[in-house]
Design a protein around this motif. Structure first.
Motif, PDB file in Angstrom:
ATOM      1  N   SER A   1     -76.474 -17.779-151.463  1.00 59.25           N
ATOM      2  CA  SER A   1     -77.256 -16.562-151.223  1.00 59.25           C
ATOM      3  C   SER A   1     -78.643 -16.906-150.688  1.00 59.25           C
ATOM      4  CB  SER A   1     -77.358 -15.764-152.527  1.00 59.25           C
ATOM      5  OG  SER A   1     -78.143 -14.605-152.343  1.00 59.25           O
TER       6      SER A   1
ATOM      7  N   GLU B   1     -83.023  -4.762-136.690  1.00 63.99           N
ATOM      8  CA  GLU B   1     -81.756  -5.265-137.238  1.00 63.99           C
ATOM      9  C   GLU B   1     -81.952  -6.605-137.940  1.00 63.99           C
ATOM     10  OE1 GLU B   1     -77.228  -6.472-135.763  1.00 63.99           O
ATOM     11  OE2 GLU B   1     -78.740  -5.807-134.321  1.00 63.99           O
TER      12      GLU B   1
ATOM     13  N   SER C   1     -83.926  -6.055-141.164  1.00 60.75           N
ATOM     14  CA  SER C   1     -83.085  -5.435-142.198  1.00 60.75           C
ATOM     15  C   SER C   1     -82.142  -6.452-142.817  1.00 60.75           C
ATOM     16  CB  SER C   1     -82.284  -4.274-141.598  1.00 60.75           C
ATOM     17  OG  SER C   1     -83.144  -3.266-141.097  1.00 60.75           O
ATOM     18  N   SER C   2     -81.547  -7.306-141.976  1.00 61.61           N
ATOM     19  CA  SER C   2     -80.649  -8.345-142.483  1.00 61.61           C
ATOM     20  C   SER C   2     -81.402  -9.318-143.376  1.00 61.61           C
ATOM     21  CB  SER C   2     -79.993  -9.093-141.322  1.00 61.61           C
ATOM     22  OG  SER C   2     -79.210  -8.233-140.529  1.00 61.61           O
TER      23      SER C   2
ATOM     24  N   VAL D   1     -83.209  -9.527-150.953  1.00 59.85           N
ATOM     25  CA  VAL D   1     -82.929  -8.710-152.140  1.00 59.85           C
ATOM     26  C   VAL D   1     -81.700  -9.247-152.868  1.00 59.85           C
ATOM     27  CG1 VAL D   1     -82.219  -6.425-152.944  1.00 59.85           C
ATOM     28  CG2 VAL D   1     -84.022  -6.639-151.223  1.00 59.85           C
ATOM     29  N   ALA D   2     -80.702  -9.722-152.117  1.00 56.18           N
ATOM     30  CA  ALA D   2     -79.508 -10.298-152.737  1.00 56.18           C
ATOM     31  C   ALA D   2     -79.857 -11.538-153.550  1.00 56.18           C
ATOM     32  CB  ALA D   2     -78.476 -10.641-151.666  1.00 56.18           C
TER      33      ALA D   2
ATOM     34  N   GLU E   1     -89.569  -3.685-156.564  1.00 53.13           N
ATOM     35  CA  GLU E   1     -88.745  -3.567-155.351  1.00 53.13           C
ATOM     36  C   GLU E   1     -89.578  -3.902-154.121  1.00 53.13           C
ATOM     37  OE1 GLU E   1     -85.562  -0.480-153.395  1.00 53.13           O
ATOM     38  OE2 GLU E   1     -87.100   0.259-154.767  1.00 53.13           O
TER      39      GLU E   1
ATOM     40  N   GLU F   1     -81.459 -10.259-156.780  1.00 52.65           N
ATOM     41  CA  GLU F   1     -80.525  -9.557-157.664  1.00 52.65           C
ATOM     42  C   GLU F   1     -79.323 -10.401-158.052  1.00 52.65           C
ATOM     43  OE1 GLU F   1     -81.296  -4.968-156.151  1.00 52.65           O
ATOM     44  OE2 GLU F   1     -79.512  -6.067-155.456  1.00 52.65           O
TER      45      GLU F   1
ATOM     46  N   GLN G   1     -84.173  -8.667-145.044  1.00 51.58           N
ATOM     47  CA  GLN G   1     -84.543  -7.955-146.266  1.00 51.58           C
ATOM     48  C   GLN G   1     -83.358  -7.862-147.227  1.00 51.58           C
ATOM     49  OE1 GLN G   1     -85.395  -3.790-145.815  1.00 51.58           O
ATOM     50  NE2 GLN G   1     -86.744  -3.738-147.586  1.00 51.58           N
ATOM     51  N   GLU G   2     -82.189  -7.518-146.700  1.00 50.75           N
ATOM     52  CA  GLU G   2     -81.003  -7.420-147.551  1.00 50.75           C
ATOM     53  C   GLU G   2     -80.655  -8.768-148.176  1.00 50.75           C
ATOM     54  OE1 GLU G   2     -77.943  -5.869-145.088  1.00 50.75           O
ATOM     55  OE2 GLU G   2     -78.866  -3.879-144.867  1.00 50.75           O
ATOM     56  N   SER G   3     -80.789  -9.827-147.407  1.00 53.52           N
ATOM     57  CA  SER G   3     -80.485 -11.163-147.922  1.00 53.52           C
ATOM     58  C   SER G   3     -81.470 -11.571-149.000  1.00 53.52           C
ATOM     59  CB  SER G   3     -80.494 -12.189-146.782  1.00 53.52           C
ATOM     60  OG  SER G   3     -79.531 -11.873-145.807  1.00 53.52           O
TER      61      SER G   3
END
Length: 333
Positions: free
Chosen positions: A231, A297, A300-301, A307-308, A333, A311, A303-305
């Protein structure tokens, strides 16, 4: 070497003819302390075989030694084996002749290879030695440590050990901030199907009537660490990609820069220049929109990574529990 070979086989023959019952032969052999002589001769012969790169014979003769002596003398010889075919032969022989201690031998080999790759990290006073930074920045040392892992990747039964050692290497490189080394390791060195082999091995052991609970818990920890690193590595890649897209977007030429590249611009009249500017600005707007979409894009990718990573089980946001909403409201957050 001929004399040593003869002496080795003579001692092994005498050892095989030793009987437990008392008698003249047994008494004489005990007086000569045949076991000690045997061990010394066999160790010398193993070293001779290694010097001649007769790797396929090492395990056979080493298996005739007591376990403690074998673990002390065999791994230093195996460290010199680099050919994967030779390694495969050795690992299979260890499995056949030393099934109870084969993994211990391989651990000792890998450990010694790592020690040889990074000597003298600490000085006599426990502080970092002067040459430490040069060692940490030497790609040859990293390459040797990465290739040492391949000892565990020859037979599927050793897959859990390979995964555990892989985690150790990734952890080491991340602590040294060697992201490029980590990327190279996971992409080109570590077997791509390693995790599948580990899970298959786990399923086979789970089918046993009395599975080892400690091994299952240890494997869960290794798998959790592996997924955590995966991750994090993915997040680092996404951040790098986002930065690359940003740099490319900044470097995109402006309208005035494009017009200046026209070879015959000096021959254009005012109307032609006006039309060219309008058309170029239209194209520029379209390209800006395209670059903006790519940046969004990529961001966003990334940021999602990230956050993963936060979490992930065992990560920073994993145990928020009932206070999760409060934590998010407070700006986590």
């Amino acid at each position: 070497s001929v004399t040593l070979r003869f002496l080795t086989h003579l001692v092994l023959y005498l050892d095989s003819t030793t009987v437990d019952s008392a008698g003249s032969q047994a008494t004489a052999l005990i007086q000569w302390d045949l076991n000690q002589i045997r061990d010394q001769v066999v160790v010398a012969y193993i070293q001779s075989l290694a010097n001649r790169e007769l790797w396929h014979l090492l395990v056979l003769y080493a298996s005739m030694l007591p376990k403690e002596i074998m673990l002390h003398h065999l791994p230093p010889q195996l460290v010199m084996v680099t050919n994967m075919n030779d390694r495969a032969t050795i690992v299979k022989q260890l499995k056949d002749l030393q099934s109870e201690s084969d993994i211990e031998v391989l651990r000792a080999v890998v450990y010694q290879m790592e020690q040889n790759a990074q000597p003298g990290l600490l000085g006599d006073d426990g502080d970092m030695a002067d040459e430490t930074m040069n060692i940490l920045d030497n790609p040859d040392h990293d390459d040797k440590m990465m290739k040492a892992l391949l000892w565990f990747c020859i037979i599927d039964e050793h897959a859990p050990e390979a995964l555990s050692h892989s985690n150790s290497l990734v952890r080491r490189f991340l602590l040294q901030r060697k992201l490029d080394t980590v990327f190279h390791f996971v992409e080109y060195v570590r077997p791509p199907n390693l995790i599948e082999k580990v899970l298959q091995k786990s399923e086979e052991e789970g089918d046993e009537e009395m599975p080892d609970q400690d091994k299952e818990e240890e494997l869960e920890e290794v798998l959790s660490e592996f997924h955590a690193y995966e991750s994090y590595i993915k997040a680092e890649r996404m951040v790098i990609k986002w930065r690359e897209v940003m740099e490319k977007a900044k470097a995109a030429p402006r309208s005035s820069q494009r017009l200046m590249t026209k070879s015959n611009i000096s021959k254009w009249d005012e109307v032609e220049r006006s039309i060219a500017v309008v058309e170029e600005r239209r194209q520029l707007v379209e390209e800006k929109k395209d670059w903006a979409a790519q940046v969004i894009e990529a961001a966003s990718s990334a940021q999602e990574s990230l956050v993963a990573v936060l979490e992930h089980d065992g990560g920073w946001l994993w145990e928020l529990g009932d206070n999760e909403d409060d934590a998010m409201d407070s700006g986590v957050e």
